[in-house]
Every structure is written in C-alpha cells, then in structure tokens.
Design a protein around this motif. Structure first.
Motif, mmCIF file in Angstrom:
data_model
loop_
_atom_site.group_PDB
_atom_site.id
_atom_site.type_symbol
_atom_site.label_atom_id
_atom_site.label_comp_id
_atom_site.label_asym_id
_atom_site.label_seq_id
_atom_site.Cartn_x
_atom_site.Cartn_y
_atom_site.Cartn_z
ATOM 1 N N ARG A 54 0.834 -1.198 0.000
ATOM 2 C CA ARG A 54 0.000 0.000 0.000
ATOM 3 C C ARG A 54 0.869 1.249 0.000
ATOM 4 N NH1 ARG A 54 -4.801 -1.518 4.358
ATOM 5 N NH2 ARG A 54 -5.418 -3.501 3.394
ATOM 6 N N GLY A 55 1.889 1.207 -0.761
ATOM 7 C CA GLY A 55 2.794 2.338 -0.893
ATOM 8 C C GLY A 55 3.818 2.049 -1.960
ATOM 9 N N CYS A 56 4.688 3.029 -2.230
ATOM 10 C CA CYS A 56 5.735 2.847 -3.231
ATOM 11 C C CYS A 56 6.588 1.631 -2.875
ATOM 12 C CB CYS A 56 6.622 4.080 -3.288
ATOM 13 S SG CYS A 56 5.754 5.631 -3.590
ATOM 14 N N VAL A 57 6.904 0.828 -3.876
ATOM 15 C CA VAL A 57 7.751 -0.360 -3.672
ATOM 16 C C VAL A 57 9.188 0.040 -3.988
ATOM 17 C CG1 VAL A 57 8.169 -2.754 -4.305
ATOM 18 C CG2 VAL A 57 5.830 -1.870 -4.272
ATOM 19 N N ASN A 58 10.019 0.113 -2.951
ATOM 20 C CA ASN A 58 11.371 0.652 -3.080
ATOM 21 C C ASN A 58 12.439 -0.400 -3.321
ATOM 22 O OD1 ASN A 58 10.348 3.291 -2.265
ATOM 23 N ND2 ASN A 58 10.238 2.442 -0.207
ATOM 24 N N THR A 59 12.086 -1.670 -3.178
ATOM 25 C CA THR A 59 13.097 -2.713 -3.334
ATOM 26 C C THR A 59 12.454 -4.018 -3.765
ATOM 27 O OG1 THR A 59 14.765 -4.047 -2.160
ATOM 28 C CG2 THR A 59 12.948 -3.166 -0.838
ATOM 29 N N VAL A 60 13.068 -4.687 -4.728
ATOM 30 C CA VAL A 60 12.686 -6.043 -5.131
ATOM 31 C C VAL A 60 13.979 -6.839 -5.307
ATOM 32 C CG1 VAL A 60 10.462 -5.529 -6.196
ATOM 33 C CG2 VAL A 60 12.542 -5.290 -7.543
ATOM 34 N N SER A 61 13.960 -8.090 -4.858
ATOM 35 C CA SER A 61 15.170 -8.899 -4.925
ATOM 36 C C SER A 61 14.799 -10.370 -4.947
ATOM 37 C CB SER A 61 16.061 -8.598 -3.712
ATOM 38 O OG SER A 61 17.214 -9.408 -3.706
ATOM 39 N N PHE A 62 15.452 -11.152 -5.818
ATOM 40 C CA PHE A 62 15.242 -12.596 -5.874
ATOM 41 C C PHE A 62 16.148 -13.295 -4.872
ATOM 42 C CE2 PHE A 62 13.903 -11.358 -10.197
ATOM 43 C CZ PHE A 62 12.698 -12.035 -10.286
ATOM 44 N N ILE A 394 7.020 4.066 -8.124
ATOM 45 C CA ILE A 394 6.102 4.867 -7.332
ATOM 46 C C ILE A 394 4.764 4.151 -7.145
ATOM 47 C CG2 ILE A 394 4.901 7.073 -7.196
ATOM 48 C CD1 ILE A 394 7.942 7.178 -6.771
ATOM 49 N N GLU A 395 4.332 3.381 -8.111
ATOM 50 C CA GLU A 395 3.100 2.620 -7.948
ATOM 51 C C GLU A 395 3.299 1.523 -6.902
ATOM 52 O OE1 GLU A 395 1.161 3.189 -12.393
ATOM 53 O OE2 GLU A 395 1.881 1.232 -11.786
ATOM 54 N N SER A 396 2.203 0.997 -6.377
ATOM 55 C CA SER A 396 2.271 0.055 -5.268
ATOM 56 C C SER A 396 2.379 -1.401 -5.712
ATOM 57 C CB SER A 396 1.035 0.217 -4.372
ATOM 58 O OG SER A 396 -0.158 -0.022 -5.101
ATOM 59 N N ASP A 397 2.432 -1.665 -7.008
ATOM 60 C CA ASP A 397 2.556 -3.048 -7.467
ATOM 61 C C ASP A 397 3.952 -3.336 -7.999
ATOM 62 O OD1 ASP A 397 2.657 -1.785 -9.897
ATOM 63 O OD2 ASP A 397 0.804 -2.618 -10.687
ATOM 64 N N ILE A 398 4.191 -4.597 -8.307
ATOM 65 C CA ILE A 398 5.446 -5.061 -8.885
ATOM 66 C C ILE A 398 5.125 -5.736 -10.205
ATOM 67 C CG2 ILE A 398 7.434 -6.598 -8.562
ATOM 68 C CD1 ILE A 398 6.690 -6.438 -5.488
ATOM 69 N N LYS A 399 5.862 -5.398 -11.254
ATOM 70 C CA LYS A 399 5.642 -6.014 -12.559
ATOM 71 C C LYS A 399 6.671 -7.115 -12.796
ATOM 72 C CE LYS A 399 3.342 -1.984 -13.358
ATOM 73 N NZ LYS A 399 3.303 -0.819 -12.436
ATOM 74 N N ILE A 400 6.188 -8.252 -13.295
ATOM 75 C CA ILE A 400 7.055 -9.354 -13.692
ATOM 76 C C ILE A 400 7.066 -9.424 -15.210
ATOM 77 C CG2 ILE A 400 7.485 -11.828 -13.565
ATOM 78 C CD1 ILE A 400 7.870 -10.424 -10.915
ATOM 79 N N TRP A 401 8.269 -9.398 -15.786
ATOM 80 C CA TRP A 401 8.447 -9.378 -17.242
ATOM 81 C C TRP A 401 9.078 -10.685 -17.711
ATOM 82 C CZ3 TRP A 401 7.294 -4.633 -19.794
ATOM 83 C CH2 TRP A 401 7.056 -3.552 -18.932
ATOM 84 N N THR A 402 8.461 -11.300 -18.722
ATOM 85 C CA THR A 402 9.018 -12.496 -19.356
ATOM 86 C C THR A 402 8.926 -12.327 -20.875
ATOM 87 O OG1 THR A 402 6.892 -13.679 -19.390
ATOM 88 C CG2 THR A 402 8.278 -13.954 -17.434
ATOM 89 N N PRO A 403 9.720 -13.072 -21.654
ATOM 90 C CA PRO A 403 9.692 -12.945 -23.116
ATOM 91 C C PRO A 403 8.507 -13.684 -23.727
ATOM 92 C CG PRO A 403 11.375 -14.499 -22.471
ATOM 93 C CD PRO A 403 10.826 -13.941 -21.200
ATOM 94 N N LYS A 404 7.291 -13.178 -23.492
ATOM 95 C CA LYS A 404 6.089 -13.865 -23.950
ATOM 96 C C LYS A 404 5.426 -13.205 -25.153
ATOM 97 C CE LYS A 404 2.614 -11.494 -21.064
ATOM 98 N NZ LYS A 404 1.641 -11.223 -22.158
ATOM 99 N N ALA A 405 5.892 -12.022 -25.537
ATOM 100 C CA ALA A 405 5.247 -11.316 -26.643
ATOM 101 C C ALA A 405 5.458 -12.051 -27.962
ATOM 102 C CB ALA A 405 5.781 -9.893 -26.742
ATOM 103 N N ARG A 406 4.423 -12.092 -28.791
ATOM 104 C CA ARG A 406 4.539 -12.757 -30.095
ATOM 105 C C ARG A 406 5.362 -11.940 -31.079
ATOM 106 N NH1 ARG A 406 -1.416 -15.408 -31.479
ATOM 107 N NH2 ARG A 406 -1.515 -16.798 -29.656
#
Length: 491
Positions: A54-62, A394-406
């Motif tokens: 419910r706020g800016c997501v400042n860090t993501v790590s695997f 700044i948005e409260s979600d996290i986007k996951i990107w994979t090579p799925k585009a045709r």
C-alpha cells in the motif's frame, strides 16, 4: 543496422540448436546462448502484476534459487512472493518506523533470514520461525536514512550497509555485531570536520568479494579493499584503493550517484543523477589520489553535451574512457541500475518517465524502452538464472516481465519526450508523524500544503487530515505476517 540485428537473433538461435544436437555446444552453453538472445529481450512483456503493498515499492530482490521474490515498501511491510504464480507466501511488518528502502534474503539460510534497511536509519534482521511467522530484530542504525545494503557473496552471515550519514558498516549475523568501518568524507581533505558524502549506493564485486564500492552525493565512486581494514574498527580505513569518475564530471558539483553494480567480469556500472550511466573497467580508475578538477571545460556540460560517445574512447591523457548509456532520466528519485543476461550482456535502468530502458552492454546501443509505471521506475531486478525481470517504482505493485510477446518490439518514436508530473503535497509522506511535521512547518511559515494552488488550511481541517491519515496508516499496518498459514510458506 536494425534490420541486420533483427535477423541475427533467430539465425543465431537456430545455429545454436544445430550445434547442440551435433555435440558442438554443451547444454549449459546453449542455455546461456538462448538466455542472452536479443530476440528474447525484444519480446519481454508484463506477465503479471504482484499486488499487496500500500505504498511505493522501493526494493525487489530474488533469492539465490530465483523462486522467491522479496519486496519492501513505504508501507513498512516486507512481502515474500511466489512470483511465478503471483501468490503471497508471507507478509510481515518490518519493524521499521519509516519507508523500507532495501530487503534481501541471505543466501544459504533456507530463505528464512532477511535483512533490511530503511529511511529511519535502522538495520534489521527478520528470522522466519518454524511456525511460519517472522520475528524481527534491531541490529544497528545510521544517523540518517540508510538506502542500500550489500551481501557478501555466498555468505549467510555477513553484509554491509551505507547511509546518508556517510557511514559504512559491517554486520555479522552470527554474533549480531556491527562494526563502523569508516565515514566517507570529501576528497578535498579527510579531516572529520569537513562535509561527509551522503552515501546512497554500495556494491560488492562477486568475482573478488574483498572489493566493494560506495557512492553518493559527489561525483566519485570509491573502491575499497576490506583486507586493509580490521573488523574491530581499529584501523583508519577511509582511504579508497581507487576512484572512478568520467573525466568531464571531475570537479562537478551538480551530480551525484544513485546506483552501482558489478558485472560478472568485475566491470563497474555507475548511474548518475541528472546525467548518464557509465561502465568502467579497472584500468579506467583515477587511482587512490584523484584530481580535484580537469583542465578542460567539460565539467560545465550537460549529459547531452558531453563529449562521451556510446562506445569506449580515449580521454585527453590517452586512457580509455568509460562506455556511456543514454536516453533515460534520473532526476527525481534514487534509482538503481543493474545488468541483465547470464553474462551481463545488457544494462537496465528505470526512468523518471515511467519506462524501463535496456541497452546492449558491449556497444551502448539502446534496444528496448518499455512502459512500466505511471510515474517513476526505480528498481529493476534480474532473475539469477533465466530471462525474467522484476520492476517497481512509485506505484504500489510489482511487474514481472518475461519474453512472452509474439511480436518483437521496436523502439518508440517519443523516447526523448518527457513531461515532469505534478506531484501533490503528500507525495513521499509515509507516516502520520511525517505528515504532522510537514503541516506544522507549512503553518508556521504561512504556506499552503498544496504547491500547485493557493488554498490555505484551517485548524479543524488540519486536525481532520491528521486523523484521516492516521486511520489509513493503521489500516495498512495490520499484522498479517501469517497470510495463509506456515504451510503456504514452507509447503
């Protein structure tokens, strides 16, 4: 050039398949070849959004194996995700009193040990118990905001932190001990009464973990050798073994550094605020006693006026110059920078325009620009083993990107267009205490909380705003550290 590049990806992949089938290419090398394929990079697309904060997501790590993603936010929560299925494995309050700036899972800890640092200056350790709940412990603190931490490669115990107080600290989870290594000062002199360098980035060279780099509010990246320091803090360690800075920025007082990363080849990637991204090799260092200024006029030039080109060149002294990566905007926030690909084949960064930029490392050519956030993209994290990216901002979600585009993506025509977004007066306010202090300051100075209007605020409205913000904050900090039961985390 672009047509040639477009044909090269599939052709190379086909040749790789043939070489693997006839025994000319090992399975491991084939996997690396495919993962580094530019064709896959051009097909990256959002596969899912992770929504819990419910706020800016400042860090993501695997984590080390890549099956868990950990995130931290302005809401002071830490969330562990099964990112492949978009499921929350565990969510808990970090124990911090302000925005979580970084959270990392310690390696070889069965994914039960998490370290964090935050805007409150604290450094904390979260231990996931057998019951599935998280227990947090205060380890130490900085006297100002602590932006980043760096884990010693392969160690489940040791890590470093840096803060805006200029302090670099070493932590050992076995003894819960903290050692203040040094405070980073201006290179003009190292007397303790001179201004400190407000540190915002720290990184360890994975190929030689004795070396780590720090950077912040001036133009230099400083490289240190931990072997020159005793971990009891008994030595004077404020002496880097090397400095790095593009020649045209030496002596500049208009830039700082927000992000650092080492490649698998020990190259050093440096992201400047209000400037470009640069890639240094060891021979590009300025030595342990760098110049205070340059003799040319390049220090007054902006990022678009720089004499640097996309490829490495020679400076006026005949030394190789760093490679430069252009096109993004890094002015508003503290942005990271990272490599992408099994052998660090690409450079990736967020931007103030809400997009992700991907450059080919070897020649600095921009190959992808992806819309990722309505506001600012701060964090880009590469999966440790496959062609996957995680992004947040700044948005409260996290986007996951994979090579799925045709279809293979092409560069947009409006890369250079950027309009700063007007931000309301509550932007960046993350707690009732911060809000109260800001409003009191505005009232004392007779100013309005709305920068873009001329409305004033009365005592009653002021009190109601504080109460409303406090209620919202209480709702967002409910204890849900056991979202779906311990079997969901360990199952």
């Amino acid at each position: 050039m672009s047509n040639k590049r477009a044909r090269a990806g599939p052709d190379r992949a086909i040749v790789g398949v043939w070489q693997r089938e006839v025994g000319g290419l090992s399975t491991r090398k084939f996997a690396h070849l495919v993962a580094a394929s530019e064709d896959l990079v051009l097909r990256l697309d959002i596969v899912r959004k992770l929504e819990k904060h419910r706020g800016c997501v400042n860090t993501v790590s695997f984590n080390t194996s890549g099956d868990i993603l950990v995130s931290g936010s302005d809401d002071r929560k830490v969330v562990l995700w099964d990112w492949e299925f978009g499921r929350v494995k565990l969510s808990f309050h970090s124990g911090h009193s302000n925005n979580v700036f970084q959270a990392k899972i310690m390696p070889y800890s069965d994914d039960r040990s998490i370290v964090t640092c935050a805007a409150d200056g604290q450094v904390r350790h979260a231990q996931i118990l057998e019951s599935g709940r998280a227990e947090t412990l205060y380890l130490g603190s900085h006297r100002a905001r602590a932006h980043k931490l760096a884990i010693e490669p392969g160690s489940p115990h040791n890590f470093y932190t840096c803060g805006e107080d200029g302090l670099v600290q070493h932590f050992d989870l076995r003894t819960k001990s903290v050692t203040e290594l040094f405070t980073c000062h201006s290179i003009l002199d190292r007397r303790s009464d001179l201004p400190i360098v407000r540190l915002s980035a720290i990184a360890i060279d994975a190929r030689n973990s004795n070396f780590f780099a720090v950077a912040g509010s001036d133009e230099y990246t400083r490289l240190y050798d931990i072997r020159k320091c005793k971990l009891d803090g008994s030595t004077d360690f404020d002496q880097p073994v090397n400095f790095f800075c593009p020649e045209h920025l030496v002596g500049s007082d208009r830039v700082g550094i927000t992000g650092l990363a080492f490649s698998d080849q020990s190259e050093l990637l440096v992201s400047y605020s209000d400037e470009n991204i640069y890639l240094f090799t060891k021979e590009m260092g300025l030595g342990s006693d760098p110049p205070l200024s340059t003799s040319n006029d390049a220090t007054e030039s902006g990022p678009e006026d720089s004499s640097e080109t996309s490829g490495s060149a020679m400076d006026i002294n005949g030394k190789p110059s760093p490679r430069v990566y252009k096109g993004h905007r890094n002015c508003e926030t503290v942005k990271g920078v990272s490599f992408f690909g099994p052998r660090s084949e690409y450079v990736v960064s967020g931007s103030d325009c809400g997009r992700i930029f991907i450059w080919r490392k070897k020649d600095g050519e921009l190959i992808r620009v992806m819309e990722a956030d309505k506001d600012v993209v701060n964090c880009i994290e590469s999966h440790p083993h496959t062609t996957v990216l995680a992004s947040s901002g700044i948005e409260s979600d996290i986007k996951i990107w994979t090579p799925k585009a045709r279809e293979r993506a092409t560069l947009p025509s409006n890369i250079g267009e950027f309009k700063p977004r007007a931000r309301g007066w509550m932007y960046g306010v993350s707690s009732p205490q911060e809000m109260l202090l800001q409003l009191l300051s505005m009232q004392n100075h007779g100013s309005s909380p709305n920068r873009y209007g001329d409305s004033s605020i009365g005592d009653r409205e002021f009190f109601e705003l504080v109460l409303a913000f406090n209620r919202h904050n209480d709702d967002s900090s409910d204890d849900d550290s056991q979202i779906s039961g311990p079997e969901d985390y360990f199952g």
